[in-house]
Design a protein around this motif. Structure first.
Motif, PDB file in Angstrom:
ATOM      1  N   GLY A  17      38.690  26.122  34.872  1.00  0.00           N
ATOM      2  CA  GLY A  17      37.290  26.130  34.480  1.00  0.00           C
ATOM      3  C   GLY A  17      36.535  27.358  34.942  1.00  0.00           C
ATOM      4  O   GLY A  17      35.324  27.302  35.135  1.00  0.00           O
ATOM      5  N   VAL A  18      37.242  28.470  35.133  1.00  0.00           N
ATOM      6  CA  VAL A  18      36.598  29.695  35.585  1.00  0.00           C
ATOM      7  C   VAL A  18      35.703  30.272  34.495  1.00  0.00           C
ATOM      8  O   VAL A  18      34.600  30.741  34.771  1.00  0.00           O
ATOM      9  CB  VAL A  18      37.661  30.731  36.025  1.00  0.00           C
ATOM     10  CG1 VAL A  18      37.029  32.076  36.332  1.00  0.00           C
ATOM     11  CG2 VAL A  18      38.441  30.209  37.221  1.00  0.00           C
ATOM     12  N   PHE A  19      36.159  30.205  33.259  1.00  0.00           N
ATOM     13  CA  PHE A  19      35.415  30.796  32.143  1.00  0.00           C
ATOM     14  C   PHE A  19      34.452  29.776  31.563  1.00  0.00           C
ATOM     15  O   PHE A  19      34.810  28.631  31.307  1.00  0.00           O
ATOM     16  CB  PHE A  19      36.383  31.274  31.058  1.00  0.00           C
ATOM     17  CG  PHE A  19      37.410  32.240  31.564  1.00  0.00           C
ATOM     18  CD1 PHE A  19      37.039  33.479  32.034  1.00  0.00           C
ATOM     19  CD2 PHE A  19      38.748  31.910  31.576  1.00  0.00           C
ATOM     20  CE1 PHE A  19      37.970  34.366  32.501  1.00  0.00           C
ATOM     21  CE2 PHE A  19      39.697  32.792  32.034  1.00  0.00           C
ATOM     22  CZ  PHE A  19      39.312  34.026  32.506  1.00  0.00           C
ATOM     23  N   GLN A  20      33.223  30.197  31.302  1.00  0.00           N
ATOM     24  CA  GLN A  20      32.245  29.280  30.732  1.00  0.00           C
ATOM     25  C   GLN A  20      32.338  29.236  29.213  1.00  0.00           C
ATOM     26  O   GLN A  20      32.008  28.236  28.597  1.00  0.00           O
ATOM     27  CB  GLN A  20      30.832  29.724  31.130  1.00  0.00           C
ATOM     28  CG  GLN A  20      30.569  29.617  32.604  1.00  0.00           C
ATOM     29  CD  GLN A  20      29.183  30.121  32.958  1.00  0.00           C
ATOM     30  OE1 GLN A  20      28.409  30.500  32.093  1.00  0.00           O
ATOM     31  NE2 GLN A  20      28.880  30.116  34.241  1.00  0.00           N
ATOM     32  N   SER A  21      32.804  30.302  28.588  1.00  0.00           N
ATOM     33  CA  SER A  21      32.809  30.362  27.129  1.00  0.00           C
ATOM     34  C   SER A  21      34.127  29.878  26.521  1.00  0.00           C
ATOM     35  O   SER A  21      34.257  29.836  25.305  1.00  0.00           O
ATOM     36  CB  SER A  21      32.541  31.799  26.668  1.00  0.00           C
ATOM     37  OG  SER A  21      33.571  32.642  27.131  1.00  0.00           O
ATOM     38  N   VAL A  22      35.085  29.492  27.347  1.00  0.00           N
ATOM     39  CA  VAL A  22      36.385  29.038  26.841  1.00  0.00           C
ATOM     40  C   VAL A  22      36.592  27.612  27.297  1.00  0.00           C
ATOM     41  O   VAL A  22      36.506  27.313  28.470  1.00  0.00           O
ATOM     42  CB  VAL A  22      37.522  29.940  27.377  1.00  0.00           C
ATOM     43  CG1 VAL A  22      38.859  29.457  26.872  1.00  0.00           C
ATOM     44  CG2 VAL A  22      37.284  31.381  27.006  1.00  0.00           C
ATOM     45  N   GLU A  29      45.764  31.438  31.496  1.00  0.00           N
ATOM     46  CA  GLU A  29      45.842  29.988  31.273  1.00  0.00           C
ATOM     47  C   GLU A  29      45.480  29.213  32.534  1.00  0.00           C
ATOM     48  O   GLU A  29      44.794  28.195  32.460  1.00  0.00           O
ATOM     49  CB  GLU A  29      47.247  29.610  30.793  1.00  0.00           C
ATOM     50  CG  GLU A  29      47.596  30.105  29.406  1.00  0.00           C
ATOM     51  CD  GLU A  29      46.708  29.517  28.325  1.00  0.00           C
ATOM     52  OE1 GLU A  29      46.245  28.353  28.464  1.00  0.00           O
ATOM     53  OE2 GLU A  29      46.466  30.224  27.328  1.00  0.00           O
ATOM     54  N   ALA A  30      45.922  29.689  33.685  1.00  0.00           N
ATOM     55  CA  ALA A  30      45.606  29.003  34.942  1.00  0.00           C
ATOM     56  C   ALA A  30      44.105  29.059  35.215  1.00  0.00           C
ATOM     57  O   ALA A  30      43.502  28.055  35.641  1.00  0.00           O
ATOM     58  CB  ALA A  30      46.382  29.636  36.085  1.00  0.00           C
ATOM     59  N   ASN A  63      56.084  41.651  38.326  1.00  0.00           N
ATOM     60  CA  ASN A  63      56.356  40.352  37.711  1.00  0.00           C
ATOM     61  C   ASN A  63      55.075  39.637  37.288  1.00  0.00           C
ATOM     62  O   ASN A  63      55.058  38.422  37.163  1.00  0.00           O
ATOM     63  CB  ASN A  63      57.116  39.471  38.706  1.00  0.00           C
ATOM     64  CG  ASN A  63      58.441  40.072  39.097  1.00  0.00           C
ATOM     65  OD1 ASN A  63      59.125  40.658  38.275  1.00  0.00           O
ATOM     66  ND2 ASN A  63      58.782  39.957  40.367  1.00  0.00           N
ATOM     67  N   PHE A  64      54.007  40.391  37.059  1.00  0.00           N
ATOM     68  CA  PHE A  64      52.714  39.800  36.729  1.00  0.00           C
ATOM     69  C   PHE A  64      52.680  39.410  35.266  1.00  0.00           C
ATOM     70  O   PHE A  64      53.025  40.190  34.380  1.00  0.00           O
ATOM     71  CB  PHE A  64      51.600  40.800  37.030  1.00  0.00           C
ATOM     72  CG  PHE A  64      50.234  40.258  36.765  1.00  0.00           C
ATOM     73  CD1 PHE A  64      49.680  39.309  37.591  1.00  0.00           C
ATOM     74  CD2 PHE A  64      49.497  40.700  35.682  1.00  0.00           C
ATOM     75  CE1 PHE A  64      48.413  38.812  37.359  1.00  0.00           C
ATOM     76  CE2 PHE A  64      48.233  40.206  35.439  1.00  0.00           C
ATOM     77  CZ  PHE A  64      47.688  39.257  36.281  1.00  0.00           C
ATOM     78  N   ASP A  65      52.287  38.171  34.999  1.00  0.00           N
ATOM     79  CA  ASP A  65      52.142  37.683  33.629  1.00  0.00           C
ATOM     80  C   ASP A  65      50.661  37.381  33.411  1.00  0.00           C
ATOM     81  O   ASP A  65      50.131  36.399  33.922  1.00  0.00           O
ATOM     82  CB  ASP A  65      52.993  36.430  33.424  1.00  0.00           C
ATOM     83  CG  ASP A  65      52.957  35.930  31.990  1.00  0.00           C
ATOM     84  OD1 ASP A  65      52.454  36.659  31.106  1.00  0.00           O
ATOM     85  OD2 ASP A  65      53.430  34.800  31.751  1.00  0.00           O
ATOM     86  N   SER A  66      50.001  38.241  32.654  1.00  0.00           N
ATOM     87  CA  SER A  66      48.556  38.097  32.482  1.00  0.00           C
ATOM     88  C   SER A  66      48.199  36.835  31.693  1.00  0.00           C
ATOM     89  O   SER A  66      47.188  36.196  31.976  1.00  0.00           O
ATOM     90  CB  SER A  66      47.975  39.329  31.805  1.00  0.00           C
ATOM     91  OG  SER A  66      48.559  39.512  30.532  1.00  0.00           O
ATOM     92  N   MET A  67      49.013  36.459  30.734  1.00  0.00           N
ATOM     93  CA  MET A  67      48.714  35.251  29.956  1.00  0.00           C
ATOM     94  C   MET A  67      48.841  33.993  30.822  1.00  0.00           C
ATOM     95  O   MET A  67      48.059  33.054  30.686  1.00  0.00           O
ATOM     96  CB  MET A  67      49.633  35.153  28.734  1.00  0.00           C
ATOM     97  CG  MET A  67      49.304  36.176  27.664  1.00  0.00           C
ATOM     98  SD  MET A  67      47.559  36.190  27.180  1.00  0.00           S
ATOM     99  CE  MET A  67      47.401  34.614  26.387  1.00  0.00           C
ATOM    100  N   LYS A  68      49.798  33.972  31.715  1.00  0.00           N
ATOM    101  CA  LYS A  68      49.957  32.839  32.623  1.00  0.00           C
ATOM    102  C   LYS A  68      48.746  32.744  33.557  1.00  0.00           C
ATOM    103  O   LYS A  68      48.226  31.647  33.802  1.00  0.00           O
ATOM    104  CB  LYS A  68      51.238  33.029  33.436  1.00  0.00           C
ATOM    105  CG  LYS A  68      51.542  31.914  34.380  1.00  0.00           C
ATOM    106  CD  LYS A  68      52.856  32.203  35.090  1.00  0.00           C
ATOM    107  CE  LYS A  68      53.069  31.248  36.230  1.00  0.00           C
ATOM    108  NZ  LYS A  68      54.262  31.580  37.008  1.00  0.00           N
ATOM    109  N   GLU A  69      48.266  33.868  34.055  1.00  0.00           N
ATOM    110  CA  GLU A  69      47.069  33.886  34.904  1.00  0.00           C
ATOM    111  C   GLU A  69      45.836  33.444  34.115  1.00  0.00           C
ATOM    112  O   GLU A  69      44.992  32.707  34.627  1.00  0.00           O
ATOM    113  CB  GLU A  69      46.843  35.285  35.481  1.00  0.00           C
ATOM    114  CG  GLU A  69      47.839  35.678  36.533  1.00  0.00           C
ATOM    115  CD  GLU A  69      47.696  34.857  37.801  1.00  0.00           C
ATOM    116  OE1 GLU A  69      46.562  34.571  38.207  1.00  0.00           O
ATOM    117  OE2 GLU A  69      48.744  34.510  38.368  1.00  0.00           O
TER     118      GLU A  69
END
Length: 79
Positions: free
Chosen positions: A69-74, A63-64, A55-61
């Motif tokens: 603020g995990v990504f510095q370039s996004v 976005e979370a 049931n893993f949704d990569s897009m939901k992860e």
């Protein structure tokens, strides 16, 4: 008179006889440990990964993590 004659100790082939016994025992113990690991650790771990990714949704992860603020370039949507 002597009480009884003692049997001579086995000297020839003693090492080979004892090694054969201990090698068979070590092999049996190692097979037992492998079976315990397979059914006690590996199979439950594979089942847990399969349940997680069922049931893993990569897009939901994504976005979370982006909102956190995990990504510095996004940039997050609020910025």
């Amino acid at each position: 008179m002597s009480a009884g004659l003692l049997a001579k100790p086995q000297m020839r082939g003693l090492l080979a006889k004892r090694l054969r016994f201990h090698i068979i025992g070590a092999f049996a113990v190692s097979l037992g440990v492998v079976a315990l690991y397979k059914f006690g650790v590996a199979e439950p771990r594979k089942r847990a990964y399969a349940d997680y990714y069922k049931n893993f949704d990569s897009m939901k992860e994504y976005e979370a993590m982006r909102e956190a603020g995990v990504f510095q370039s996004v940039r997050s949507k609020g910025q």
